[in-house]
Design a protein around this motif. Structure first.
Motif, PDB file in Angstrom:
ATOM      1  N   VAL A  51       0.825  -1.236  -0.070  1.00  0.00           N
ATOM      2  CA  VAL A  51       0.173  -0.107  -0.021  1.00  0.00           C
ATOM      3  C   VAL A  51       0.975   1.083  -0.049  1.00  0.00           C
ATOM      4  N   VAL A  52       0.610   2.153  -0.895  1.00  0.00           N
ATOM      5  CA  VAL A  52       1.245   3.583  -0.924  1.00  0.00           C
ATOM      6  C   VAL A  52       0.073   4.573  -0.288  1.00  0.00           C
ATOM      7  N   VAL A  53       0.825   5.066   0.793  1.00  0.00           N
ATOM      8  CA  VAL A  53      -0.205   6.117   1.511  1.00  0.00           C
ATOM      9  C   VAL A  53       0.421   7.503   1.077  1.00  0.00           C
ATOM     10  N   ILE A  54      -0.865   8.284   0.814  1.00  0.00           N
ATOM     11  CA  ILE A  54      -0.667   9.779   0.230  1.00  0.00           C
ATOM     12  C   ILE A  54      -1.081  10.454   1.245  1.00  0.00           C
ATOM     13  N   GLY A  55      -0.485  11.751   1.740  1.00  0.00           N
ATOM     14  CA  GLY A  55      -1.088  12.855   2.651  1.00  0.00           C
ATOM     15  C   GLY A  55       0.253  13.684   2.981  1.00  0.00           C
ATOM     16  N   ARG A  56      -0.325  14.678   3.897  1.00  0.00           N
ATOM     17  CA  ARG A  56       0.723  15.503   4.207  1.00  0.00           C
ATOM     18  C   ARG A  56       1.468  15.095   5.579  1.00  0.00           C
ATOM     19  N   GLY A  57       0.979  13.923   6.134  1.00  0.00           N
ATOM     20  CA  GLY A  57       1.792  13.561   7.417  1.00  0.00           C
ATOM     21  C   GLY A  57       3.302  13.043   7.344  1.00  0.00           C
ATOM     22  N   ASP A  58       4.154  13.235   8.187  1.00  0.00           N
ATOM     23  CA  ASP A  58       5.246  12.685   8.347  1.00  0.00           C
ATOM     24  C   ASP A  58       5.566  11.228   8.125  1.00  0.00           C
ATOM     25  N   GLY A  59       6.604  10.784   7.306  1.00  0.00           N
ATOM     26  CA  GLY A  59       6.871   9.462   7.179  1.00  0.00           C
ATOM     27  C   GLY A  59       5.853   8.659   6.134  1.00  0.00           C
ATOM     28  N   ARG A  77      -3.029   0.805  -3.710  1.00  0.00           N
ATOM     29  CA  ARG A  77      -2.486  -0.570  -3.532  1.00  0.00           C
ATOM     30  C   ARG A  77      -2.791  -1.423  -4.726  1.00  0.00           C
ATOM     31  N   PHE A  78      -1.571  -2.451  -4.855  1.00  0.00           N
ATOM     32  CA  PHE A  78      -1.614  -3.215  -5.995  1.00  0.00           C
ATOM     33  C   PHE A  78      -2.584  -4.439  -5.735  1.00  0.00           C
ATOM     34  N   ASP A  79      -3.695  -4.677  -6.577  1.00  0.00           N
ATOM     35  CA  ASP A  79      -4.090  -6.024  -6.381  1.00  0.00           C
ATOM     36  C   ASP A  79      -3.637  -7.068  -7.351  1.00  0.00           C
ATOM     37  N   ALA A  80      -2.752  -7.997  -6.645  1.00  0.00           N
ATOM     38  CA  ALA A  80      -2.229  -9.148  -7.666  1.00  0.00           C
ATOM     39  C   ALA A  80      -3.322 -10.008  -8.199  1.00  0.00           C
ATOM     40  N   ARG A  82      -6.250  -9.269  -9.333  1.00  0.00           N
ATOM     41  CA  ARG A  82      -6.893  -8.569 -10.495  1.00  0.00           C
ATOM     42  C   ARG A  82      -6.103  -7.893 -11.488  1.00  0.00           C
ATOM     43  N   ASN A  83      -4.641  -7.900 -11.057  1.00  0.00           N
ATOM     44  CA  ASN A  83      -3.505  -7.121 -11.850  1.00  0.00           C
ATOM     45  C   ASN A  83      -3.866  -5.752 -11.896  1.00  0.00           C
ATOM     46  N   GLU A  84      -4.027  -4.993 -11.106  1.00  0.00           N
ATOM     47  CA  GLU A  84      -4.502  -3.577 -11.278  1.00  0.00           C
ATOM     48  C   GLU A  84      -4.144  -2.669  -9.936  1.00  0.00           C
ATOM     49  N   PHE A  85      -4.095  -1.627 -10.134  1.00  0.00           N
ATOM     50  CA  PHE A  85      -3.908  -0.575  -8.778  1.00  0.00           C
ATOM     51  C   PHE A  85      -5.480  -0.169  -8.469  1.00  0.00           C
ATOM     52  N   LEU A  86      -5.571  -0.119  -7.116  1.00  0.00           N
ATOM     53  CA  LEU A  86      -6.746   0.595  -6.823  1.00  0.00           C
ATOM     54  C   LEU A  86      -6.464   1.594  -5.748  1.00  0.00           C
ATOM     55  N   VAL A  87      -7.329   2.771  -5.895  1.00  0.00           N
ATOM     56  CA  VAL A  87      -7.180   3.950  -4.971  1.00  0.00           C
ATOM     57  C   VAL A  87      -8.237   4.024  -4.043  1.00  0.00           C
ATOM     58  N   SER A  88      -8.331   4.494  -2.955  1.00  0.00           N
ATOM     59  CA  SER A  88      -9.213   4.612  -1.910  1.00  0.00           C
ATOM     60  C   SER A  88      -9.014   5.827  -1.192  1.00  0.00           C
ATOM     61  N   ASP A  89     -10.021   6.581  -0.707  1.00  0.00           N
ATOM     62  CA  ASP A  89      -9.968   7.594   0.116  1.00  0.00           C
ATOM     63  C   ASP A  89      -9.800   7.012   1.404  1.00  0.00           C
ATOM     64  N   LEU A  90      -9.031   7.746   2.303  1.00  0.00           N
ATOM     65  CA  LEU A  90      -8.797   7.392   3.755  1.00  0.00           C
ATOM     66  C   LEU A  90      -9.752   8.258   4.836  1.00  0.00           C
ATOM     67  N   LYS A  91     -11.129   8.631   4.392  1.00  0.00           N
ATOM     68  CA  LYS A  91     -11.702   9.480   5.054  1.00  0.00           C
ATOM     69  C   LYS A  91     -11.224  10.836   5.337  1.00  0.00           C
ATOM     70  N   SER A  92     -10.559  11.328   4.201  1.00  0.00           N
ATOM     71  CA  SER A  92     -10.001  12.676   4.207  1.00  0.00           C
ATOM     72  C   SER A  92     -11.171  13.871   4.038  1.00  0.00           C
ATOM     73  N   ARG A  93     -10.714  14.932   4.836  1.00  0.00           N
ATOM     74  CA  ARG A  93     -11.726  15.993   4.695  1.00  0.00           C
ATOM     75  C   ARG A  93     -12.288  16.747   3.419  1.00  0.00           C
ATOM     76  N   ASN A  94     -11.227  16.595   2.572  1.00  0.00           N
ATOM     77  CA  ASN A  94     -11.640  17.327   1.185  1.00  0.00           C
ATOM     78  C   ASN A  94     -11.716  16.133  -0.032  1.00  0.00           C
ATOM     79  N   GLY A  95     -11.652  14.951   0.339  1.00  0.00           N
ATOM     80  CA  GLY A  95     -11.991  14.091  -0.606  1.00  0.00           C
ATOM     81  C   GLY A  95     -10.941  13.748  -1.522  1.00  0.00           C
ATOM     82  N   VAL A 105     -15.665   4.625  -2.615  1.00  0.00           N
ATOM     83  CA  VAL A 105     -14.981   3.240  -2.228  1.00  0.00           C
ATOM     84  C   VAL A 105     -13.805   2.837  -3.279  1.00  0.00           C
ATOM     85  N   GLU A 106     -13.239   1.897  -2.944  1.00  0.00           N
ATOM     86  CA  GLU A 106     -11.817   1.559  -3.673  1.00  0.00           C
ATOM     87  C   GLU A 106     -12.188   1.413  -5.057  1.00  0.00           C
TER      88      GLU A 106
END
Length: 172
Positions: A51-59, A77-80, A82-95, A105-106
């Motif tokens: 999983v690759v996490v995107i945000g403004r947090g450190d680390g 995340r990469f779903d082996a 389905r052989n594809e990348f999937l993106v999901s929102d982590l309950k962010s404030r601005n979507g 949803v993912e």
């Protein structure tokens, strides 16, 4: 004095540009920042990291220093199976949006898709073609560096000051 009369300067600039895409292979996908405070930056999406996490947090895997981005904003995340990348929102404030569709949803992402985080941070999904990555890095360097000296310019200073002041305010 032109670049042609200083071959060592040209070699240095070329090596700087190549170093920016080290690690990206033709099997990798890339996220290229199209708008927001980090325009032109390139982030490889390998298939080995779960999983690759995107945000403004450190680390985090991809850190975007913008007040409109949540500390942990989205995940890819990469779903082996389905052989594809999937993106999901982590309950962010601005979507999180993929091609202007809300990411409640993912959902799968494909080459050419645009992932929007908040209102103005856009990441374009690209295949790992090094030519495209080198081109994006050259554009990024052209915007932030003086062409002759390679030193950072006023725009870079303004952007860094803005993000550092925002960080200082958040962390008092």
């Amino acid at each position: 004095m032109s670049r042609r009369s200083r071959p060592e300067l040209s070699e240095t600039l070329v090596s700087l540009q190549k170093s920016a895409v080290t690690g990206a292979t033709s099997a990798d996908w890339l996220l290229i920042v199209m708008s927001g405070p980090h325009v032109g930056r390139i982030y490889p999406l390998g298939r080995t990291k779960p999983v690759v996490v995107i945000g403004r947090g450190d680390g985090l895997d991809i850190q975007i220093l913008d007040g409109e981005i949540s500390r942990k904003h989205a995940a890819i995340r990469f779903d082996a199976q389905r052989n594809e990348f999937l993106v999901s929102d982590l309950k962010s404030r601005n979507g999180t949006h993929v091609n202007d569709a809300s990411c409640d949803v993912e959902r799968p992402i494909h080459v050419g898709d645009k992932i929007r985080l908040g209102t103005h941070n856009v990441l374009r999904v690209s295949s790992g073609g090094e030519a495209e990555a080198v081109y994006a890095q050259r554009m990024y360097e052209a915007v932030l560096r003086d062409a002759l000296t390679g030193a950072f310019n006023r725009r870079y200073l303004d952007e860094r000051l803005e993000s550092e002041v925002a960080f200082a305010k958040r962390h008092e």
